[in-house]
Write an enzyme that holds these catalytic residues in place. Structure first.
Site, PDB file in Angstrom:
ATOM      1  N   ASP A 211     -18.510   0.066  18.167  1.00  0.00           N
ATOM      2  CA  ASP A 211     -19.879   0.452  17.821  1.00  0.00           C
ATOM      3  C   ASP A 211     -20.767   0.629  19.052  1.00  0.00           C
ATOM      4  O   ASP A 211     -21.929   0.986  18.937  1.00  0.00           O
ATOM      5  CB  ASP A 211     -20.482  -0.622  16.900  1.00  0.00           C
ATOM      6  CG  ASP A 211     -21.853  -0.255  16.346  1.00  0.00           C
ATOM      7  OD1 ASP A 211     -22.062   0.925  16.008  1.00  0.00           O
ATOM      8  OD2 ASP A 211     -22.708  -1.150  16.252  1.00  0.00           O
ATOM      9  N   SER A 236     -26.966   2.321  13.140  1.00  0.00           N
ATOM     10  CA  SER A 236     -25.728   2.638  12.425  1.00  0.00           C
ATOM     11  C   SER A 236     -25.945   2.508  10.920  1.00  0.00           C
ATOM     12  O   SER A 236     -26.606   1.567  10.457  1.00  0.00           O
ATOM     13  CB  SER A 236     -24.615   1.687  12.857  1.00  0.00           C
ATOM     14  OG  SER A 236     -24.401   1.764  14.249  1.00  0.00           O
ATOM     15  N   GLN A 286     -18.266   7.164  12.329  1.00  0.00           N
ATOM     16  CA  GLN A 286     -19.524   6.465  12.082  1.00  0.00           C
ATOM     17  C   GLN A 286     -20.645   7.469  11.848  1.00  0.00           C
ATOM     18  O   GLN A 286     -20.691   8.516  12.486  1.00  0.00           O
ATOM     19  CB  GLN A 286     -19.897   5.584  13.278  1.00  0.00           C
ATOM     20  CG  GLN A 286     -21.160   4.761  13.062  1.00  0.00           C
ATOM     21  CD  GLN A 286     -21.487   3.886  14.258  1.00  0.00           C
ATOM     22  OE1 GLN A 286     -22.110   4.332  15.212  1.00  0.00           O
ATOM     23  NE2 GLN A 286     -21.053   2.637  14.199  1.00  0.00           N
TER      24      GLN A 286
END
Length: 295
Positions: A211, A236, A286
């Protein structure tokens, strides 16, 4: 903080306290970020799920949604639901709870080892990691491009457990150099020291790292400096990973990232993680909120 202390801090972060059969508690890096880092919650949720599955079953996929901003000053409780244990697969659902409300929803599937068909996309060309600047060298060279001299120090502290080297310019360097770039980025990464020989720990550490830079690829076509420069705000929204082959997070891994689309205040990014000898070990997707701040 020296490398040994930084690495131990990461290992401790991923070592949850078990407070009941399927309930775990984790802490945060409270001094380093104003909110809980999404990769931390995903990595800790993977720890919780993995500890309820037979050791011989390895994770092959995870899917997660970030629901609320986490408070780094408070512990996070992870509740595991044992959805299914079949002959070959186990499925787990994890809810991360803070202040009585869910902040993160996660599901993962685990599989017994099995032989089958084999193919993969070839690893793209990339410079050797040893030829690239260390994190300290990189921010020593480019840190002046950021609006606050404290930002490089905080980033280096936050990433202290990782030797993360940019093979292509991140958004804040690319923007200063003159405008839009293709929506592609590459970084090499590994932990700053050797991790214990626990395959789940290597998976959880890589989940944490996954991430860290992925949404940067969304910004490159727009010539924006990104989160660190303040010309974009975002977070996110969801995260998915597929684990194809065994790997170690303390050996060099290439994270090749791209963004196929940005629209509606959201950006989509994809990542492929390769070992140094060219094996594709993880695929990542993502989506995140990407907004220009209102003046």
């Amino acid at each position: 903080m020296n490398d040994d202390d930084a690495l131990q801090s990461l290992v401790d972060l991923l070592d949850l306290e078990q407070i009941d059969r399927d309930i775990f508690r984790g802490r945060s890096q409270s001094a380093l970020l104003p909110r809980v880092f999404g990769g931390q919650v995903a990595g800790q949720a993977m720890v919780a799920a993995g500890r309820t599955v037979p050791q011989e079953r390895a994770v092959h996929s995870l899917h997660a949604y970030f629901l609320r901003t986490g408070d780094p000053g408070s512990p996070i409780v992870y509740q595991v639901d044992r959805i299914r244990d079949g002959r070959s697969f186990s499925t787990r659902r994890v809810v991360a709870i803070q202040h009585g409300r869910p902040i993160f929803h996660f599901s993962a599937s685990f599989q017994d080892p099995e032989e089958g068909l084999e193919h993969q996309v070839d690893m793209p060309d990339a410079p050797d990691p040893e030829t690239l600047p260390t994190p300290q060298e990189f921010f020593g060279r480019h840190g002046h491009l950021l609006p606050d001299p404290e930002i490089p120090r905080r980033l280096l502290g936050f990433r202290a457990a990782w030797d993360l080297r940019y093979a292509t310019d991140p958004p804040f360097v690319a923007a200063a150099a003159g405008g839009p770039r293709p929506a592609r980025q590459q970084v090499w990464f590994r932990t700053v020291g050797k991790l214990p020989d626990d395959p789940l720990l290597h998976v959880c550490a890589t989940t944490y790292l996954s991430d860290m830079t992925l949404l940067d690829s969304v910004l490159l076509p727009h010539g924006l400096g990104g989160w660190a420069t303040g010309d974009v705000v975002g977070a996110s929204l969801d995260h998915a990973m597929w684990f194809h082959r065994p790997f170690r997070a303390d050996e060099w891994l290439l994270y090749h990232q791209d963004s196929p689309s940005t629209s509606g205040g959201r950006g989509l990014a994809r990542g492929s993680i390769y070992t140094r000898d060219g094996r594709l070990v993880v695929s990542v997707v993502q989506e995140g909120v990407v907004r220009i701040p209102r003046s």
